[in-house]
Enzyme design. Sequence first.
Site, PDB file in Angstrom:
ATOM      1  N   SER A 171      -2.788  55.076   9.344  1.00 39.68           N
ATOM      2  CA  SER A 171      -1.683  55.927   8.920  1.00 39.68           C
ATOM      3  C   SER A 171      -1.722  56.172   7.409  1.00 39.68           C
ATOM      4  O   SER A 171      -2.716  56.677   6.903  1.00 39.68           O
ATOM      5  CB  SER A 171      -0.360  55.312   9.378  1.00 39.68           C
ATOM      6  N   ASP A 173      -0.400  58.051  15.875  1.00 38.00           N
ATOM      7  CA  ASP A 173      -0.484  57.045  14.819  1.00 38.00           C
ATOM      8  C   ASP A 173      -1.121  55.728  15.289  1.00 38.00           C
ATOM      9  O   ASP A 173      -0.742  55.167  16.322  1.00 38.00           O
ATOM     10  CB  ASP A 173       0.931  56.761  14.301  1.00 38.00           C
TER      11      ASP A 173
END
Length: 271
Positions: free
Chosen positions: A43, A158
């Site tokens: 991320s 993610d």
Amino acid sequence: MQSRERKIGLALGSGAARGLAHIGVLETLQREGIHIDMIAGTSMGSLVGALYAQGKNINQIKKLAIDLGSKRFSFLLDLGLPKTGLIRGRRVEDVLKLTFGDAEFRDLDIPFACVATDIESGEEVVIKQGLVRDGIRASGSIPVILAVAKWRGKYLVDGVLVNPVPVSILREMGADFIIAVNVTPDAQERLYEASEGEMQVKEPNIFNVIMQTVYIIGSQRAKFSMVGADVIIEPQVTHIGWGDFHRASECILQGELAAQDSILEIKRKLA
């Protein structure tokens, strides 16, 4: 002096705005002569890690973070009615293209990999080939908020859901000394700190609910994903909200301080 026979890997964890603390960690390690041989990120950790791996100096990365943070990343929001997220992600992709161009992973100065999650199977997907910007886009696709990323026939979100601090990826890449940076505070720790103050807890909006859900999962998985790290650096960013990008300078400072506190341990273990 570190032994150049040791391959040092740096795992940069997820954390949205808190992930800007990674910049301060990198600055301190560089200043102290700790050479990083490879980086893995999840991320926000993938974005900061890729910038460093590309060869951008710390001041350039700082300026980018502070400039974007001053606008609170609001200009990246393209709300609409996409099928898989509240934000389509086109503006995010435009900024990534402007920043990384058509650079591929093989073009980077430092070996780099990032982590995403296959939304169909729930499996970890490690991206270290192809366009760098595509990997970062996938690694930071916050479920429900940002539309999923399509990568080589897979639909990705993610990486915080499967490997928030990708220590294991560095082992696979050949690192034999790993520094992990965790910027996802434990949910209970944040609750305790909030109770110490006198602030009233506001009713969360839909974005807060989604982000908090994602990071409750991430904070629990982080404990397991850091197993095997030789040194763990945890900047004090529990007081910073996931969307507080305007506090970039504060995040960077906390990263510097936390890394400085770990320098003696790192050098001792390397020796």
